[in-house]
Enzyme design. Structure first.
Site, PDB file in Angstrom:
ATOM      1  N   ALA A 151    -122.953  46.250 -23.350  1.00 25.22           N
ATOM      2  CA  ALA A 151    -122.885  45.672 -22.002  1.00 25.22           C
ATOM      3  C   ALA A 151    -122.241  44.296 -22.033  1.00 25.22           C
ATOM      4  CB  ALA A 151    -124.288  45.595 -21.394  1.00 25.22           C
ATOM      5  N   TYR A 152    -122.661  43.478 -22.990  1.00 28.14           N
ATOM      6  CA  TYR A 152    -122.145  42.119 -23.090  1.00 28.14           C
ATOM      7  C   TYR A 152    -120.650  42.125 -23.407  1.00 28.14           C
ATOM      8  CZ  TYR A 152    -122.032  37.204 -24.667  1.00 28.14           C
ATOM      9  OH  TYR A 152    -121.751  35.870 -24.824  1.00 28.14           O
ATOM     10  N   VAL A 153    -120.251  42.939 -24.378  1.00 27.82           N
ATOM     11  CA  VAL A 153    -118.847  42.996 -24.773  1.00 27.82           C
ATOM     12  C   VAL A 153    -117.979  43.556 -23.650  1.00 27.82           C
ATOM     13  CG1 VAL A 153    -117.243  44.223 -26.289  1.00 27.82           C
ATOM     14  CG2 VAL A 153    -119.196  43.015 -27.259  1.00 27.82           C
TER      15      VAL A 153
END
Length: 244
Positions: A151-153
């Site tokens: 999700a972050y990437v």
């Protein structure tokens, strides 16, 4: 104070944002220290900038609300006469395998990391003064592809893709746009939930054999924002000690 160069730093109360706000204050910028919820920490940064002879003030708000982006620029204009530099260091990180990710967490991550970037960039395009800069933030994990960082990437990959487009859309304005992608850096956000063993393992991965420090990243931001870095435009700079 119309002649003062002014920086807006989101996430300015902690970690990389705090180090950047302090560095820019030392470099002579008036600093708007953006924070999400902890005004006391932001005021500590303001006090430290002012103790060193600089000018700063704190401005709060949840960047998931696009009105906050406008508010930060309004504060800069009312207090210091305008804005020359936007540093968007605020971010949200949720770690989970894709199969187990709560999609509400995904939505929140994209609100804070992507939607707020667009909202701040819209204000920056309209309101940053000539000779100014935007410095956005990604992560070196975009290239490293660590499990659980999906999700972050994904959200930070969007920021990297946006960067050269923004730079081109600012043609003729003499405003640069770049993104800094730190590697493992000793911030609360990075250290949270990791064991000492995990931290040491990550620290040994770069050829320089240590974690980055917030001040390492602040120096990169200061370079990109200053005259020495003004020919760098539309780039993502991986500040990670050689971790590839």
């Amino acid at each position: 104070m119309d002649s003062t160069r002014t920086a807006i730093v989101t996430g300015g109360s902690r970690g990389i944002g705090r180090a950047t706000a302090l560095r820019l204050g030392r470099d002579g910028y008036a600093v708007v220290v953006g924070y999400a919820g902890n005004r006391a920490l932001a005021e500590e940064v303001v006090a430290e900038v002012e103790a060193a002879g600089g000018h700063a003030l704190a401005a709060g708000g949840d960047l998931a609300d696009p009105a906050v982006a406008q508010h930060l620029f309004d504060v800069a204009e009312e207090a210091f006469g305008g804005a020359d530099l936007l540093v968007h260091a605020a971010g949200q990180m949720v770690l989970a395998p894709v199969a187990e990710l709560d999609l509400d967490d995904l939505d929140r991550t994209f609100q804070v990391n992507v939607r707020s970037t667009f909202a701040l960039a819209q204000q920056g395009v309209r309101r940053l003064r000539s000779g100014g800069s935007m410095v956005l933030f990604s992560t070196s994990v975009v290239g490293l592809a660590f499990p659980t960082y999906g999700a972050y990437v994904a959200s930070k990959g969007a920021v990297e893709a946006l960067t050269p487009i923004l730079a081109k859309e600012l043609r003729g304005r003499d405003v640069t746009v770049n993104t800094v992608a730190p590697g493992p850096t000793a911030t609360d956000l990075f250290l949270d939930g990791k064991t000492d063993e995990q931290v040491q393992q990550l620290a040994q991965q770069p050829p320089l054999q240590r974690l980055g420090q917030p001040e390492d990243i602040a120096r990169v931001v200061a370079f990109l924002a200053g005259p020495e870095g003004h020919w760098v435009n539309g780039q993502t700079l991986r500040a990670n000690g050689g971790l590839v």
